[in-house]
Design an enzyme around this catalytic site. Structure first.
Site, PDB file in Angstrom:
ATOM      1  N   LYS A 149      34.120 -35.647  -9.173  1.00 66.03           N
ATOM      2  CA  LYS A 149      35.129 -36.577  -8.652  1.00 66.03           C
ATOM      3  C   LYS A 149      34.782 -36.968  -7.214  1.00 66.03           C
ATOM      4  O   LYS A 149      34.894 -38.137  -6.828  1.00 66.03           O
ATOM      5  CB  LYS A 149      36.525 -35.923  -8.689  1.00 66.03           C
ATOM      6  CG  LYS A 149      37.067 -35.786 -10.106  1.00 66.03           C
ATOM      7  CD  LYS A 149      38.300 -34.898 -10.186  1.00 66.03           C
ATOM      8  CE  LYS A 149      38.697 -34.714 -11.652  1.00 66.03           C
ATOM      9  NZ  LYS A 149      39.764 -33.740 -11.860  1.00 66.03           N
TER      10      LYS A 149
ATOM     11  N   ASP B  26      47.227 -38.245 -10.542  1.00 69.31           N
ATOM     12  CA  ASP B  26      47.031 -37.668 -11.877  1.00 69.31           C
ATOM     13  C   ASP B  26      48.198 -38.039 -12.795  1.00 69.31           C
ATOM     14  O   ASP B  26      48.174 -37.711 -13.988  1.00 69.31           O
ATOM     15  CB  ASP B  26      46.927 -36.138 -11.760  1.00 69.31           C
ATOM     16  CG  ASP B  26      45.702 -35.589 -12.465  1.00 69.31           C
ATOM     17  OD1 ASP B  26      44.976 -36.389 -13.073  1.00 69.31           O
ATOM     18  OD2 ASP B  26      45.486 -34.362 -12.406  1.00 69.31           O
TER      19      ASP B  26
ATOM     20  N   GLN C  87      43.658 -29.750  -8.893  1.00 67.73           N
ATOM     21  CA  GLN C  87      42.767 -29.466 -10.028  1.00 67.73           C
ATOM     22  C   GLN C  87      43.343 -28.309 -10.845  1.00 67.73           C
ATOM     23  O   GLN C  87      43.611 -27.234 -10.317  1.00 67.73           O
ATOM     24  CB  GLN C  87      41.358 -29.122  -9.494  1.00 67.73           C
ATOM     25  CG  GLN C  87      40.326 -28.890 -10.577  1.00 67.73           C
ATOM     26  CD  GLN C  87      40.003 -30.159 -11.382  1.00 67.73           C
ATOM     27  OE1 GLN C  87      39.948 -31.250 -10.840  1.00 67.73           O
ATOM     28  NE2 GLN C  87      39.810 -30.005 -12.677  1.00 67.73           N
TER      29      GLN C  87
END
Ligand code: NAD
Length: 286
Positions: free
Chosen positions: A54, A121, A98
């Site tokens: 990422k 997200d 994460q």
């Protein structure tokens, strides 16, 4: 029939080029590039690889990384304080925690601490609520990636039978809502579904996100179906999806490979979400 491969890697590359171009236009105008903070706790090797990926992608398109890589013993209150600081940081447009986090941490509470306008997200209840209501908002990257891949093939989702295998909050549930929003008739198959084969076999569009290697065999798929394989499973030194690619590609009309299908698009949607959030801040378009 031999299915055409949906080249997620190539599609991701061209979308990333467009994102990079837009960032180049906007950065001088607003005096700063978009910023993304990926928070990783501990040293899970799979997570570390995803995070590195990422951050590399950010660099490629001109997004500044404000990554926080924290030791595995970081406490809930320390993490909440870090997230609050990032919420207030005007250089940061996107915050991503994460997952999974170590078991002593409450991931839901941490996600709920992220300000919804920076929740790239799409997992904050406000953004999930917007999805349910069909309002604009940040959408989860993986299901949004699946929807983008579906847009690249000649297919009108309206009225089609879409089957999603898996009901996680990260993929299956939001994806079912996105397919519904596109007017497909949606069914979810999960670990307790009785005779799943009867349902998968009726699908015009079959999306599989179960985390079970080779779960979907050729005989579970309708001739001419579009098959999107979200699964990523490590078998020895090989990465495989949830779909028996060799068998299903003889039956389907279109199929995504693993690797090189949904994965690269998921990262690209994270970049796009970060740019979207930046654009919203300045009241400009993507
Ligand atoms: P998860 O474990 O949270 O959820 C799996 C879901 O699959 C559950 O809802 C479960 O009910 C269902 N399931 C499990 N076994 C099943 C079976 N035999 N039949 C039917 N349903 C079954 O996983 P997740 O986070 O949703 O991820 C799913 C897969 O997608 C994993 O392989 C993960 O690595 C992968 N993934 C890929 C990307 C990407 O970018 N390509 C992103 C996220 C997740």
């Amino acid at each position: 029939m031999t299915a055409q491969i949906i080249d997620g890697k190539g599609i991701a590359r061209s979308l990333q080029a467009k994102i990079a171009q837009r960032i180049q236009e906007l950065t001088p105008e607003y005096g700063r590039p978009p910023g993304l903070a990926v928070i990783m706790v501990g040293n899970n090797p799979a997570s570390a690889a995803y995070v590195a990926n990422k951050e590399k992608a950010c660099l490629r398109v001109g997004i500044t990384s404000y990554g926080k890589h924290l030791p595995g013993n970081t406490t809930q209150s320390e993490l909440k304080a870090i997230i609050e600081e990032l919420n207030d940081n005007p250089l940061v447009d996107g915050i991503l925690l994460q997952l999974p986090v170590p078991p002593h941490l409450d991931s839901s509470e941490l996600i709920n601490t992220i300000t919804p306008s920076k929740d790239v997200d799409g997992l904050h209840p406000v953004n999930l609520g917007r999805l349910v209501r069909g309002e604009a908002g940040l959408r989860s990257c993986t299901p949004a990636a699946v929807m983008e891949l579906l847009k690249t093939i000649p297919l009108d989702l309206a009225g089609k039978r879409a089957v999603v295998v898996g009901r996680s909050i990260l993929v299956g549930k939001p994806l079912a809502l996105m397919l519904l929003e596109a007017n497909a008739t949606v069914t979810i198959v999960h670990s307790r579904t009785v005779q799943p084969q009867e349902i998968t076999k009726a699908a015009d569009i079959l999306v599989v996100a179960a985390g079970q290697p080779n779960l979907i065999k050729g005989e579970m798929v309708k001739a001419g179906a579009v098959v999107i394989d979200v699964g990523i499973n490590r078998l020895g030194d090989k990465l495989v999806g949830d779909v028996d690619f060799a068998a299903v590609s003889q039956v389907a009309s279109y199929i995504t490979p693993v690797p090189g299908g949904v994965g690269p698009m998921t990262v690209t949607l994270l970049l796009q979400n970060t740019l979207w959030s930046y654009c919203r801040r300045y009241d400009t378009h993507l």
